[in-house]
Design a protein around this motif. Structure first.
Motif, short mmCIF file in Angstrom:
data_model
loop_
_atom_site.label_atom_id
_atom_site.label_comp_id
_atom_site.label_asym_id
_atom_site.label_seq_id
_atom_site.Cartn_x
_atom_site.Cartn_y
_atom_site.Cartn_z
N UNK A 1 73.92 -40.24 68.28
CA UNK A 1 73.39 -41.00 67.15
C UNK A 1 71.97 -41.47 67.42
N UNK A 2 71.64 -41.70 68.69
CA UNK A 2 70.33 -42.21 69.09
C UNK A 2 69.65 -41.26 70.07
N UNK A 3 68.34 -41.09 69.94
CA UNK A 3 67.60 -40.20 70.82
C UNK A 3 67.68 -40.66 72.27
N UNK A 4 67.61 -41.96 72.50
CA UNK A 4 67.64 -42.47 73.88
C UNK A 4 68.94 -42.07 74.59
N UNK A 5 70.04 -41.96 73.84
CA UNK A 5 71.31 -41.55 74.44
C UNK A 5 71.25 -40.10 74.91
N UNK A 6 70.55 -39.26 74.16
CA UNK A 6 70.39 -37.86 74.56
C UNK A 6 69.55 -37.77 75.83
N UNK A 7 68.45 -38.56 75.90
CA UNK A 7 67.62 -38.57 77.12
C UNK A 7 68.40 -39.12 78.30
N UNK A 8 69.25 -40.12 78.08
CA UNK A 8 70.10 -40.64 79.16
C UNK A 8 71.02 -39.55 79.69
N UNK A 9 71.60 -38.76 78.77
CA UNK A 9 72.48 -37.67 79.19
C UNK A 9 71.72 -36.61 79.99
N UNK A 10 70.50 -36.31 79.57
CA UNK A 10 69.67 -35.33 80.30
C UNK A 10 69.33 -35.84 81.71
N UNK A 11 68.97 -37.12 81.80
CA UNK A 11 68.69 -37.68 83.14
C UNK A 11 69.92 -37.63 84.02
N UNK A 12 71.06 -37.94 83.45
CA UNK A 12 72.31 -37.89 84.22
C UNK A 12 72.59 -36.47 84.70
N UNK A 13 72.41 -35.48 83.82
CA UNK A 13 72.62 -34.08 84.22
C UNK A 13 71.66 -33.68 85.33
N UNK A 14 70.41 -34.08 85.21
CA UNK A 14 69.41 -33.73 86.22
C UNK A 14 69.75 -34.37 87.57
N UNK A 15 70.22 -35.60 87.55
CA UNK A 15 70.59 -36.27 88.81
C UNK A 15 71.84 -35.65 89.42
N UNK A 16 72.78 -35.28 88.58
CA UNK A 16 74.04 -34.73 89.09
C UNK A 16 73.93 -33.27 89.52
N UNK A 17 73.22 -32.45 88.76
CA UNK A 17 73.19 -31.02 89.01
C UNK A 17 71.85 -30.47 89.48
N UNK A 18 70.80 -31.28 89.39
CA UNK A 18 69.47 -30.84 89.78
C UNK A 18 68.61 -30.60 88.55
N UNK A 19 67.34 -30.88 88.69
CA UNK A 19 66.41 -30.80 87.57
C UNK A 19 66.30 -29.38 86.99
N UNK A 20 66.42 -28.37 87.83
CA UNK A 20 66.33 -26.98 87.36
C UNK A 20 67.48 -26.61 86.41
N UNK A 21 68.59 -27.29 86.53
CA UNK A 21 69.76 -26.96 85.70
C UNK A 21 69.59 -27.35 84.24
N UNK A 22 68.57 -28.16 83.94
CA UNK A 22 68.37 -28.53 82.54
C UNK A 22 67.30 -27.67 81.86
N UNK A 23 66.74 -26.72 82.60
CA UNK A 23 65.66 -25.89 82.05
C UNK A 23 66.08 -25.12 80.80
N UNK A 24 67.33 -24.72 80.69
CA UNK A 24 67.79 -23.93 79.54
C UNK A 24 68.40 -24.78 78.44
N UNK A 25 68.12 -26.08 78.47
CA UNK A 25 68.65 -26.99 77.45
C UNK A 25 67.52 -27.39 76.51
#
Length: 82
Positions: A20-44
């Motif tokens: 519903x909010x853009x900040x929540x999407x950025x929070x999810x991206x930061x969480x993915x990057x911390x958990x799986x590595x920054x390179x793993x979000x390149x295709x998102x």
């Protein structure tokens, strides 16, 4: 007016999650990057949909750099910060 944000995976063409909010999407991206590595979000990609019309917010290197900056990490591949 109906507005939401979504993360989608370019590799498989799938919508991953709606927010519903853009900040929540950025929070999810930061969480993915911390958990799986920054390179793993390149295709998102991150987009905004308002009244049925989608607008791209960030993808590829732009998305990675923005998340890396938010995490206070150096961007990958020797890229410079904006």
């Amino acid at each position: 007016m109906s507005t939401y944000y979504e993360l989608f995976d370019f590799r498989f063409g799938n919508v991953m999650e709606h927010f519903a909010e853009e900040r929540d999407a950025w929070d999810a991206l930061r969480h993915m990057a911390m958990e799986f590595g920054i390179e793993e979000i390149r295709d998102i990609g991150l987009s905004n949909t308002r009244d049925g019309k989608s607008t791209l917010i960030a993808m590829d290197d732009d998305l990675v750099q923005r998340v890396a900056h938010q995490l206070d990490r150096e961007p990958v591949g020797g890229e410079t910060r904006r």
